[in-house]
Design a protein around this motif. Structure first.
Motif, PDB file in Angstrom:
ATOM      1  N   ARG A 199      19.326   5.409  44.859  1.00 49.21           N
ATOM      2  CA  ARG A 199      19.643   5.464  46.344  1.00 49.21           C
ATOM      3  C   ARG A 199      21.091   5.281  46.572  1.00 49.21           C
ATOM      4  NH1 ARG A 199      17.533   0.479  49.706  1.00 49.21           N
ATOM      5  NH2 ARG A 199      19.440  -0.233  49.640  1.00 49.21           N
ATOM      6  N   ILE A 200      21.928   4.791  45.801  1.00 50.51           N
ATOM      7  CA  ILE A 200      23.504   4.633  45.856  1.00 50.51           C
ATOM      8  C   ILE A 200      23.859   6.054  45.598  1.00 50.51           C
ATOM      9  CG2 ILE A 200      25.669   3.539  45.193  1.00 50.51           C
ATOM     10  CD1 ILE A 200      23.909   1.166  44.631  1.00 50.51           C
ATOM     11  N   ILE A 201      23.450   6.626  44.447  1.00 52.68           N
ATOM     12  CA  ILE A 201      24.298   7.949  44.027  1.00 52.68           C
ATOM     13  C   ILE A 201      24.078   9.081  44.759  1.00 52.68           C
ATOM     14  CG2 ILE A 201      22.249   8.691  42.356  1.00 52.68           C
ATOM     15  CD1 ILE A 201      25.842   8.060  41.266  1.00 52.68           C
ATOM     16  N   HIS A 202      22.904   8.871  45.662  1.00 51.98           N
ATOM     17  CA  HIS A 202      22.643  10.316  46.485  1.00 51.98           C
ATOM     18  C   HIS A 202      23.240   9.924  48.187  1.00 51.98           C
ATOM     19  CE1 HIS A 202      19.380  10.878  43.541  1.00 51.98           C
ATOM     20  NE2 HIS A 202      19.832  12.058  43.584  1.00 51.98           N
ATOM     21  N   THR A 203      23.876   8.782  48.094  1.00 54.75           N
ATOM     22  CA  THR A 203      24.663   8.766  49.515  1.00 54.75           C
ATOM     23  C   THR A 203      26.107   9.481  49.428  1.00 54.75           C
ATOM     24  OG1 THR A 203      25.937   6.749  48.412  1.00 54.75           O
ATOM     25  CG2 THR A 203      23.984   6.303  49.676  1.00 54.75           C
ATOM     26  N   LYS A 204      26.101   9.990  50.687  1.00 58.10           N
ATOM     27  CA  LYS A 204      27.273  11.127  50.769  1.00 58.10           C
ATOM     28  C   LYS A 204      28.770  10.126  50.716  1.00 58.10           C
ATOM     29  CE  LYS A 204      25.209  13.998  53.997  1.00 58.10           C
ATOM     30  NZ  LYS A 204      24.940  14.690  55.465  1.00 58.10           N
ATOM     31  N   THR A 205      28.812   8.925  50.908  1.00 59.20           N
ATOM     32  CA  THR A 205      30.007   8.220  50.699  1.00 59.20           C
ATOM     33  C   THR A 205      30.718   8.519  49.350  1.00 59.20           C
ATOM     34  OG1 THR A 205      28.786   6.504  52.142  1.00 59.20           O
ATOM     35  CG2 THR A 205      30.899   5.859  51.137  1.00 59.20           C
ATOM     36  N   LEU A 206      29.858   8.460  48.350  1.00 61.63           N
ATOM     37  CA  LEU A 206      30.267   8.598  46.921  1.00 61.63           C
ATOM     38  C   LEU A 206      31.003   9.811  46.711  1.00 61.63           C
ATOM     39  CD1 LEU A 206      27.939   6.490  44.572  1.00 61.63           C
ATOM     40  CD2 LEU A 206      30.119   6.062  45.285  1.00 61.63           C
ATOM     41  N   ASP A 207      30.763  10.823  47.477  1.00 61.75           N
ATOM     42  CA  ASP A 207      31.431  12.279  47.587  1.00 61.75           C
ATOM     43  C   ASP A 207      32.761  12.154  47.805  1.00 61.75           C
ATOM     44  OD1 ASP A 207      28.853  13.050  46.674  1.00 61.75           O
ATOM     45  OD2 ASP A 207      28.386  13.792  48.897  1.00 61.75           O
ATOM     46  N   ASN A 208      33.131  11.081  48.365  1.00 62.40           N
ATOM     47  CA  ASN A 208      34.758  11.107  48.633  1.00 62.40           C
ATOM     48  C   ASN A 208      35.683  11.114  47.437  1.00 62.40           C
ATOM     49  OD1 ASN A 208      37.588  10.021  49.118  1.00 62.40           O
ATOM     50  ND2 ASN A 208      36.706   9.286  51.241  1.00 62.40           N
ATOM     51  N   LYS A 209      36.817  11.870  47.234  1.00 61.98           N
ATOM     52  CA  LYS A 209      37.268  12.105  46.099  1.00 61.98           C
ATOM     53  C   LYS A 209      38.008  10.771  45.555  1.00 61.98           C
ATOM     54  CE  LYS A 209      41.534  13.841  48.432  1.00 61.98           C
ATOM     55  NZ  LYS A 209      42.512  14.946  48.649  1.00 61.98           N
ATOM     56  N   PHE A 210      38.253   9.722  46.539  1.00 63.79           N
ATOM     57  CA  PHE A 210      39.027   8.508  46.159  1.00 63.79           C
ATOM     58  C   PHE A 210      38.038   7.278  45.862  1.00 63.79           C
ATOM     59  CE2 PHE A 210      41.468  10.373  50.045  1.00 63.79           C
ATOM     60  CZ  PHE A 210      42.696  10.677  49.291  1.00 63.79           C
ATOM     61  N   LEU A 211      36.751   7.914  45.809  1.00 62.50           N
ATOM     62  CA  LEU A 211      35.851   6.942  45.137  1.00 62.50           C
ATOM     63  C   LEU A 211      35.162   7.397  43.790  1.00 62.50           C
ATOM     64  CD1 LEU A 211      33.785   6.339  48.605  1.00 62.50           C
ATOM     65  CD2 LEU A 211      35.649   4.739  47.380  1.00 62.50           C
ATOM     66  N   LYS A 212      35.702   8.084  43.293  1.00 63.11           N
ATOM     67  CA  LYS A 212      35.280   8.446  42.072  1.00 63.11           C
ATOM     68  C   LYS A 212      35.074   7.324  40.904  1.00 63.11           C
ATOM     69  CE  LYS A 212      37.117  13.340  41.786  1.00 63.11           C
ATOM     70  NZ  LYS A 212      37.958  14.714  41.387  1.00 63.11           N
ATOM     71  N   SER A 213      36.061   6.537  40.971  1.00 59.17           N
ATOM     72  CA  SER A 213      35.516   5.296  39.979  1.00 59.17           C
ATOM     73  C   SER A 213      34.447   4.724  40.420  1.00 59.17           C
ATOM     74  CB  SER A 213      36.957   4.326  40.103  1.00 59.17           C
ATOM     75  OG  SER A 213      37.068   3.880  41.302  1.00 59.17           O
ATOM     76  N   ASN A 214      34.127   4.590  41.673  1.00 61.91           N
ATOM     77  CA  ASN A 214      33.093   3.903  42.131  1.00 61.91           C
ATOM     78  C   ASN A 214      31.708   4.692  41.630  1.00 61.91           C
ATOM     79  OD1 ASN A 214      35.117   3.154  44.024  1.00 61.91           O
ATOM     80  ND2 ASN A 214      33.771   1.764  44.750  1.00 61.91           N
ATOM     81  N   LYS A 215      31.867   5.954  41.774  1.00 65.42           N
ATOM     82  CA  LYS A 215      30.586   6.809  41.384  1.00 65.42           C
ATOM     83  C   LYS A 215      30.361   6.769  39.951  1.00 65.42           C
ATOM     84  CE  LYS A 215      28.595  11.506  42.012  1.00 65.42           C
ATOM     85  NZ  LYS A 215      28.987  12.779  42.777  1.00 65.42           N
ATOM     86  N   ALA A 216      31.391   6.708  39.117  1.00 61.68           N
ATOM     87  CA  ALA A 216      31.396   6.742  37.605  1.00 61.68           C
ATOM     88  C   ALA A 216      30.772   5.255  37.199  1.00 61.68           C
ATOM     89  CB  ALA A 216      32.969   6.772  36.997  1.00 61.68           C
ATOM     90  N   ARG A 217      31.048   4.367  38.150  1.00 62.91           N
ATOM     91  CA  ARG A 217      30.526   2.975  37.530  1.00 62.91           C
ATOM     92  C   ARG A 217      28.932   2.914  37.942  1.00 62.91           C
ATOM     93  NH1 ARG A 217      33.477  -0.190  40.498  1.00 62.91           N
ATOM     94  NH2 ARG A 217      32.340  -0.251  42.056  1.00 62.91           N
ATOM     95  N   VAL A 218      28.545   3.717  39.104  1.00 59.21           N
ATOM     96  CA  VAL A 218      27.085   3.673  39.394  1.00 59.21           C
ATOM     97  C   VAL A 218      26.387   4.565  38.511  1.00 59.21           C
ATOM     98  CG1 VAL A 218      25.544   4.564  41.185  1.00 59.21           C
ATOM     99  CG2 VAL A 218      27.646   3.356  41.819  1.00 59.21           C
ATOM    100  N   LEU A 219      26.999   5.969  38.096  1.00 58.61           N
ATOM    101  CA  LEU A 219      26.341   6.694  37.115  1.00 58.61           C
ATOM    102  C   LEU A 219      26.199   5.988  35.772  1.00 58.61           C
ATOM    103  CD1 LEU A 219      28.347   9.991  37.686  1.00 58.61           C
ATOM    104  CD2 LEU A 219      25.738   9.649  37.833  1.00 58.61           C
TER     105      LEU A 219
END
Length: 489
Positions: free
Chosen positions: A95-115
């Motif tokens: 659910r988190i990985i499919h949120t649009k919020t993580l598409d922000n280029k400044f949140l790549k480290s957050n997305k990497a952690r979730v992945l």
């Protein structure tokens, strides 16, 4: 302060400091979210997973921005993985990985952690290929973002993935994690990386890594124990300095007031008024002497009780610990672990005695402190249930009666713990028009009514009677124990 304690591994101390911060919270905002998040971290590290999820959920409620909410949700998913509830973790992380919020280029480290966490959850569930794909994707993203610290976790997850099938690959990731963790002086991650290297039995360097593991493990225990003592002393010295400064300010104010009074007296007072002041001074002195006598008796009673607790509860434990060190080889890991458990048990006993004799906060946070004190008697053996404590208007109750309620309930709980062997304790509060009623019930072994005084319950009755209240006991051998307290408001 709580953050500093967590960095140094003092999670129980951190929770105490966070509890001190709670009364300062006036509304739900980023500060209450932060406090609840740190509570969750502490309980996660202490493996109290149910409480950790509760605090993360409270933090989630207080978060006002989407990024903070995603962080709290990710933390909950991590605890689900630790609880082996992989389906729940996967559902939440998807659910988190499919949120649009993580598409922000400044949140790549957050997305990497979730992945990485999502891939790890799939791997732990047994879906290895999908798990490896996601973990590699998170790892590459962390390398692109130059997130060195985050890459430690990716390396450890991949080392665990390959540990049973490709030991050489597992060693490469574990050694990478070890090198980066060393750079950041992250002891726990270094120990975890070393454990993979040792378990993979890579060859000639296994002994070297094993020695490093033992050295690091012993060092971190000593350092963290020393830190706890140092931090406690810093807090004590700080409070002492604050109290002394406040006392100095009061003394200066009193001196200034005395000078003003003396000035007015020289102008207006007559010999007769001076005589009256002498009489008043005599009466004040007499009252002070009487008050000091009461304080001395109270202090003596408290010291006697503490001395008895130390003799009854600690002396034997300390003696057994000393005997153990004299008779057992402390070079053995099992012996060390047993000794640490004994010392930790003694430490818990000392903490309990300190808590039972500390001052009672009767201010706005009284009900919270009372509930927290009662809850500390929860254990794997005894379940304590507290009901309707919020229904009582504690602000309308006098200071002395609040102290009496706190101490009497505390003595009931101590008596239960020492003598009752109860599995269930229920404490119910009720508020009438002019009185507060408290019902205590446990399913312990009870006792003969004629022996109640011998169990220390006479002291409770004296406290209640001093505030014009009543307390009744109902007990029989093997049929539990009941007490009913009624106090006028």
């Amino acid at each position: 302060m709580a953050t500093i304690q967590q960095i140094n591994g003092d999670y129980y101390g951190s929770k105490e400091t966070l509890t001190e911060a709670l009364p300062l919270i006036k509304k739900k905002d980023i500060y209450s979210a932060s406090i609840n998040n740190f509570f969750g971290i502490a309980d996660k590290e202490l493996s109290i997973y149910t409480d950790a999820i509760y605090y993360y959920e409270q933090a989630l409620k207080d978060c006002s921005d989407p990024v903070s909410k995603l962080g709290a949700l990710n933390n909950i998913a991590v605890v689900y993985i630790l609880q082996k509830k992989y389906d729940k973790a996967i559902s939440l992380l998807e659910r988190i990985i499919h949120t649009k919020t993580l598409d922000n280029k400044f949140l790549k480290s957050n997305k990497a952690r979730v992945l990485d966490n999502l891939g790890y959850a799939y791997f732990k569930k047994g879906l290895n290929k999908k798990g490896l794909l996601l973990m590699n994707e998170g790892y590459k993203m962390r390398e692109q973002n130059e997130d060195l610290y985050g890459s430690i976790e990716s390396n450890l997850h991949l080392a665990e993935y390959y540990s049973n099938t490709e030991p050489e690959n597992s060693n490469q990731y574990a050694e990478s994690a070890y090198q980066i963790a060393t750079k950041f002086n992250s002891i726990d991650e270094r120990l975890k990386a070393l454990s993979f290297i040792i378990s993979n039995d890579s060859g000639t360097k296994t002994g070297e890594y094993a020695q490093k593991y033992v050295f690091l493990n012993d060092s971190i225990i000593k350092i963290r124990n020393n830190y706890k003592n140092k931090f406690a002393k810093i807090k004590y010295d700080s409070k002492k300095e604050k109290d002394e400064n406040q006392k100095l300010r009061l003394e200066k104010a009193e001196d200034s007031l005395a000078l003003q009074k003396a000035e007015y007296q020289r102008i207006f007072l007559t010999i007769g008024i001076a005589s009256l002041f002498c009489l008043i001074a005599y009466l004040i002195k007499r009252h002070q002497n009487k008050t000091r006598l009461v304080e001395f008796k109270t202090a003596y009673a408290t010291e006697t009780r503490i001395a008895k607790d130390i003799h009854d509860e600690l002396a034997n434990d300390v003696f057994h610990a000393i005997t153990y060190t004299q008779t057992q080889p402390l070079t053995s890991e099992n012996s060390k672990e047993t000794l640490l458990q004994k010392l930790n048990h003694i430490y818990s006993r000392v903490r309990g005695i300190s808590r039972e004799n500390s001052n009672v906060d009767t201010g706005s946070n009284y009900s919270v402190n009372l509930k927290e004190m009662l809850s500390t008697y929860n254990s794997s053996i005894t379940n304590v249930i507290i009901t309707n404590i919020e229904k009582v208007n504690w602000d309308s109750i006098e200071y002395e009666k609040k102290v009496t309620i706190y101490r009497v309930l505390q003595e009931l709980m101590v008596n239960m713990k020492k003598h009752s062997e109860a599995r269930l304790v229920v404490i119910k509060f009720d508020s009438k028009l002019n009185s507060v009623i408290i019902d205590y019930t446990d399913n312990g072994k009870g006792c003969d009514k004629s022996k109640i005084i011998k169990n220390g319950l006479q002291n409770m009755e004296n406290r209640i009677l001093a505030t014009k209240g009543t307390i009744t006991f109902d007990t029989q051998p093997d049929k539990g124990f009941k007490a009913k307290i009624t106090l006028p408001k």
